[in-house]
Structures are given as structure tokens and as C-alpha cells.
Motif scaffolding. Structure first.
Motif, PDB file in Angstrom:
ATOM      1  N   GLN A  60       1.653   6.527  -6.812  1.00 39.03           N
ATOM      2  CA  GLN A  60       0.049   7.395  -7.105  1.00 39.03           C
ATOM      3  C   GLN A  60       0.800   9.012  -7.017  1.00 39.03           C
ATOM      4  O   GLN A  60       0.673   9.625  -7.777  1.00 39.03           O
ATOM      5  CB  GLN A  60      -0.250   7.619  -6.588  1.00 39.03           C
ATOM      6  N   ASP A  61       1.663   9.188  -6.322  1.00 42.30           N
ATOM      7  CA  ASP A  61       2.162  11.055  -5.823  1.00 42.30           C
ATOM      8  C   ASP A  61       3.218  10.924  -6.754  1.00 42.30           C
ATOM      9  O   ASP A  61       3.416  12.104  -7.430  1.00 42.30           O
ATOM     10  CB  ASP A  61       3.128  10.885  -4.057  1.00 42.30           C
ATOM     11  N   THR A 104       0.911  -1.092   0.421  1.00 47.34           N
ATOM     12  CA  THR A 104      -0.112   0.187  -0.138  1.00 47.34           C
ATOM     13  C   THR A 104       1.035   1.541  -0.142  1.00 47.34           C
ATOM     14  O   THR A 104       0.815   2.515  -0.804  1.00 47.34           O
ATOM     15  CB  THR A 104      -0.922  -0.484   1.770  1.00 47.34           C
ATOM     16  N   VAL A 105       1.666   1.313   0.982  1.00 47.02           N
ATOM     17  CA  VAL A 105       3.089   2.359   0.753  1.00 47.02           C
ATOM     18  C   VAL A 105       3.088   2.531  -0.666  1.00 47.02           C
ATOM     19  O   VAL A 105       3.439   3.785  -0.819  1.00 47.02           O
ATOM     20  CB  VAL A 105       4.285   2.199   1.369  1.00 47.02           C
ATOM     21  N   TYR A 151       5.438  13.637 -11.814  1.00 52.33           N
ATOM     22  CA  TYR A 151       5.776  13.880 -12.938  1.00 52.33           C
ATOM     23  C   TYR A 151       5.767  14.582 -14.167  1.00 52.33           C
ATOM     24  O   TYR A 151       6.024  14.642 -14.929  1.00 52.33           O
ATOM     25  CB  TYR A 151       6.310  12.226 -13.042  1.00 52.33           C
ATOM     26  N   SER A 152       3.929  13.996 -13.968  1.00 50.97           N
ATOM     27  CA  SER A 152       2.812  14.684 -15.351  1.00 50.97           C
ATOM     28  C   SER A 152       3.135  15.995 -14.898  1.00 50.97           C
ATOM     29  O   SER A 152       3.496  16.547 -16.069  1.00 50.97           O
ATOM     30  CB  SER A 152       1.576  14.456 -14.745  1.00 50.97           C
ATOM     31  N   ALA A 153       2.959  16.797 -13.600  1.00 51.01           N
ATOM     32  CA  ALA A 153       3.153  18.043 -13.651  1.00 51.01           C
ATOM     33  C   ALA A 153       4.164  18.897 -14.001  1.00 51.01           C
ATOM     34  O   ALA A 153       4.550  19.927 -14.833  1.00 51.01           O
ATOM     35  CB  ALA A 153       2.592  17.873 -11.985  1.00 51.01           C
ATOM     36  N   ILE A 154       5.272  18.307 -13.570  1.00 51.22           N
ATOM     37  CA  ILE A 154       6.660  18.452 -13.494  1.00 51.22           C
ATOM     38  C   ILE A 154       7.193  17.909 -16.041  1.00 51.22           C
ATOM     39  O   ILE A 154       7.872  19.560 -16.550  1.00 51.22           O
ATOM     40  CB  ILE A 154       7.866  17.848 -13.412  1.00 51.22           C
ATOM     41  N   SER A 155       6.627  17.241 -16.090  1.00 49.78           N
ATOM     42  CA  SER A 155       6.567  17.144 -17.694  1.00 49.78           C
ATOM     43  C   SER A 155       5.827  18.348 -18.455  1.00 49.78           C
ATOM     44  O   SER A 155       6.206  18.368 -19.722  1.00 49.78           O
ATOM     45  CB  SER A 155       5.910  15.380 -17.592  1.00 49.78           C
ATOM     46  N   ILE A 213      10.984   2.358  -9.960  1.00 52.58           N
ATOM     47  CA  ILE A 213      11.564   2.427  -8.332  1.00 52.58           C
ATOM     48  C   ILE A 213      10.504   2.062  -7.409  1.00 52.58           C
ATOM     49  O   ILE A 213      10.064   0.370  -7.715  1.00 52.58           O
ATOM     50  CB  ILE A 213      12.627   2.382  -7.077  1.00 52.58           C
ATOM     51  N   ASN A 214       9.605   2.398  -7.272  1.00 52.48           N
ATOM     52  CA  ASN A 214       8.207   1.722  -7.486  1.00 52.48           C
ATOM     53  C   ASN A 214       7.437   1.087  -7.074  1.00 52.48           C
ATOM     54  O   ASN A 214       7.252  -0.513  -6.843  1.00 52.48           O
ATOM     55  CB  ASN A 214       7.492   3.488  -6.166  1.00 52.48           C
TER      56      ASN A 214
END
Length: 227
Positions: free
Chosen positions: A15-16, A8-9, A21-25, A91-92
Motif C-alpha cells: 500500500q505504501d 500484513t507487513v 509510486y503513483s505520486a512519483i509517476s 518484491i512485496n
């Protein structure tokens, strides 16, 4: 911590990091367009300045050039941050797939296999789905070598306690560990680079040419004398 809780972590981190990543892209793409606009503005203003000799165009051209240089720096810095986030995301995803599907994208350590070792073959230390592959989260050649060495050598009680203490201290620091892991992966270290570095460090240092050494002292004095 139960396996489902750990998973779950990882899912929450995925998700975070996806959101970040989408925002910075998007910002990275926008910055690329701004960089292009600044460059074209500088070129056009310089072109028309040489044709008209209008000082206003020269000022705008210089300002656009300065802006372009700063945008390039910002773009490169943001690109490194974007790549770091992408690596953290990978990694996650790997850890989540490992827990959910038993996926093992990690190096299996086959090159460390020793046929005559006292216990390595019986315990499946190296090779496909081996203990090494399950444990391996190394990203540098030195790390791979050190993990293999730890598995191949019998540890003393003191060494085992030290490792347990290190694990207990670092275990809760998931994001710090992953940040270090991501940086190591981005370094692109591999065996050829590591071997070249070892060979270079083993070479004897050649003495500095006496003429060059004398020039190092003489030229600065000559320059000061001329000034």
C-alpha cells in the motif's frame, strides 16, 4: 513472527509503495512536459534571435537551454527512483502472493541439479517447487551460485552458527534487505555477464607498449613546455 503478521507487513508495504509510486509517476510525467517546454522554448528563442538579433531572446534561449539540461538530469534521477520503487512494489507483491497462494516466481535452480549427489535428489533441493526455489531471493549470478553451493555442501557447526547469527541480525531489517535486493535486481546481472567477467579476470595482462609508455611521460612535459 506468525505468517499472518508477516503477510500484513507485506500488504502494508504494498500500500505504501503504491502511493509513493503513483505520486512519483505523476511528478515524472509533469517533469517530462516541463522538459519538452524548455527545449521548445530554447529552440524558438534561438530561431528568432538569429532572425532579429535581439539580445533578450539570446539570454532567454541560453537560460532555457540550461534549464533543459538540469530538467533532463532531474528527470533521469527521478526515473531511477521511480523504477526502484516499482521494483520494491513487485518484491512485496511476490512475497505476499508466496504466503497467500504459494506462488513461486523465483528461479528453481534446475541447472545445479546433480544426479549422483548424495542427498540432493532425495531432498528435492533443485527443480520445480524445490527447497532452492523456496529459499531463493538472489538477484545476481554469484548469489545463485553461492546459495546452490551452500545447499550442496555439508556445513560445519561453525558455519551454521554464523548463518544463524547473520539471519538473526538481518531478519528485522526488512526494508534495508529489500532495498539491497531491489538494487541487485535492477543491476540486470545474469550468467552470460558473470561468465564474461570471470573469463576477462582470468586473462593474462598484456604488457604496455614501451612506445606508448614513453609517450605518457613525454607528451605532458612537451605540453607544459609549449604553454
Amino acid at each position: 513472527m506468525p505468517q499472518e503478521s508477516i503477510r500484513t507487513v507485506y500488504e502494508q508495504l504494498i500500500q505504501d509503495y503504491n502511493i509513493r509510486y503513483s505520486a512519483i509517476s505523476r511528478k515524472h510525467s509533469t517533469l517530462s512536459l516541463c522538459r519538452l517546454a524548455a527545449m521548445l522554448s530554447a529552440i524558438l528563442c534561438f530561431y528568432f534571435y538569429f532572425d532579429t538579433r535581439a539580445n533578450t531572446l539570446l539570454v532567454i534561449a541560453i537560460a532555457a537551454s540550461v534549464l533543459f539540461v538540469n530538467l533532463v538530469r532531474w528527470y533521469n534521477r527521478m526515473g531511477r527512483e521511480r523504477l526502484h520503487l516499482k521494483t520494491l512494489l513487485q518484491i512485496n507483491e511476490e512475497e505476499s502472493d508466496y504466503l497467500a497462494k504459494g506462488a513461486l516466481p523465483f528461479t528453481d535452480g534446475s541447472s545445479y541439479r546433480e544426479d549422483n549427489h548424495a542427498y540432493a535428489n532425495d531432498l528435492d533441493l533443485f527443480g520445480h517447487r524445490s527447497l532452492y526455489q523456496h529459499l531463493n531471493r538472489t538477484a545476481t549470478q554469484m548469489g545463485k551460485d553461492r546459495l546452490a553451493k551452500a545447499l550442496l555442501q555439508v556445513s560445519t557447526a561453525a558455519e551454521i552458527r554464523n548463518r544463524q547469527e547473520a539471519i538473526a541480525e538481518l531478519g528485522p531489517k526488512l526494508e534495508e534487505r529489500q532495498g539491497l535486493y531491489a538494487s541487485a535486481r535492477l543491476a540486470g546481472d545474469h550468467k552470460d555477464i558473470y561468465d564474461r567477467l570471470i573469463r576477462w579476470s582470468a586473462q593474462e595482462e598484456k604488457p604496455v607498449n614501451k612506445l606508448l609508455l614513453a609517450l605518457c611521460y613525454f607528451l605532458p612535459v612537451l605540453l607544459i613546455g609549449v604553454l
